[in-house]
Design an enzyme around this catalytic site. Sequence first.
Site, mmCIF file in Angstrom:
data_model
loop_
_atom_site.group_PDB
_atom_site.id
_atom_site.type_symbol
_atom_site.label_atom_id
_atom_site.label_comp_id
_atom_site.label_asym_id
_atom_site.label_seq_id
_atom_site.Cartn_x
_atom_site.Cartn_y
_atom_site.Cartn_z
ATOM 1 N N CYS A 142 0.823 -1.202 0.000
ATOM 2 C CA CYS A 142 0.000 0.000 0.000
ATOM 3 C C CYS A 142 0.869 1.269 0.000
ATOM 4 C CB CYS A 142 -0.982 -0.024 1.171
ATOM 5 S SG CYS A 142 -2.379 1.107 0.951
ATOM 6 N N LYS A 163 -12.100 7.942 -1.647
ATOM 7 C CA LYS A 163 -11.318 6.825 -1.127
ATOM 8 C C LYS A 163 -11.662 5.525 -1.853
ATOM 9 C CE LYS A 163 -10.278 4.459 3.257
ATOM 10 N NZ LYS A 163 -10.575 4.409 4.714
ATOM 11 N N SER A 192 -7.785 -0.015 0.558
ATOM 12 C CA SER A 192 -8.199 1.072 1.435
ATOM 13 C C SER A 192 -7.171 2.188 1.295
ATOM 14 C CB SER A 192 -8.287 0.587 2.886
ATOM 15 O OG SER A 192 -8.603 1.652 3.749
ATOM 16 N N HIS A 235 -4.327 -4.578 0.301
ATOM 17 C CA HIS A 235 -4.046 -5.153 1.620
ATOM 18 C C HIS A 235 -4.457 -6.621 1.640
ATOM 19 C CE1 HIS A 235 -2.721 -1.673 3.956
ATOM 20 N NE2 HIS A 235 -3.615 -0.965 3.305
ATOM 21 N N GLU A 237 -3.199 -8.873 3.192
ATOM 22 C CA GLU A 237 -2.988 -9.438 4.533
ATOM 23 C C GLU A 237 -4.140 -9.154 5.491
ATOM 24 O OE1 GLU A 237 -1.914 -5.191 5.157
ATOM 25 O OE2 GLU A 237 -1.793 -6.627 3.514
ATOM 26 N N ARG A 249 -14.501 3.532 12.097
ATOM 27 C CA ARG A 249 -13.643 4.642 12.537
ATOM 28 C C ARG A 249 -13.914 5.896 11.719
ATOM 29 N NH1 ARG A 249 -7.983 3.730 10.368
ATOM 30 N NH2 ARG A 249 -9.141 4.470 8.547
#
Length: 300
Positions: A142, A163, A192, A235, A237, A249
Amino acid sequence: MLLNIPHNFPALKLLAKEQFSISDLILTKKEAKPHLKVAVLNLMPLKIDTEADMIRIMSNSPLYIYLDFIYLESHTPKNTPMEHIQEFYKSFSAIKNDKYDGFIVTGAPVELFPFEEVGYWKELEAVFNWARKSVTSTLYICWGAQAALHHFHGVPKYELEKKLFGVYPHTVIDSSFPLFRGFDDVFYVPHSRHTTILKKDILKHPELTIFSETEEAGIYLIADTSRKEFYITGHSEYAPMALHKEYTRDMQKGLNTVDVPYNYYPNNDLNKKPLVLWRSHSSLLFTNWLHYFCYCSTKE
């Protein structure tokens, strides 16, 4: 896989809830066998979650792995006590004379800043240069991928209008490449990020090869195969609930411009358990990387 991590490593508590056999993951000095040395520079804000992600994603490998987590002395984390860092991490200055078979640089929540304005940029550049000389193969993830591409190749990043957030389908350009052995024709990756890199900039560099991209999320994986460096924009992972935590969040911060994660909640219903589409591919990706580029390369 066995790891040289302490029995009181906090990330193990998260994994225990997932019914991981923790005793099978711990490697003691008495059990020392031929092994790989792998280090992770953890720049993510929720460091214990990322530690669990890394242990989980490498747990399917049959290799014995000595795993070190690294921190930058020029950066003080906001969300993780320094006591945790000092107990379970090594500073870059402590390992800069060592060599590793594998090295991972995570993402970081600084992507909207120009690279040179990131507080720890100078030390991070020193890490990049060290990795090229002292590591068999490196995986940049990322923002870590964007930062390394900028440092080594001058590749710029661009701010997105909105985003990029969700789980996107990808295809493999060259299925014969060892990193993608065993992959299906279509595989999924969580993304993300607020910034991206463009294909036109990568194509200016003959030393870089694009191995996977998608119309929705753009380039996913780039390799500098001569140096065994890999740049991953997503991502792979991530744990199943990672995007849910990020979305919650963002909503709590009042970031109402962030859409519900794409292709994540069934029928976009936040009350339903997220659909995990990327677990098998991510396990295979890291297993292939450890075997073909970290382990086999040391036997050549």
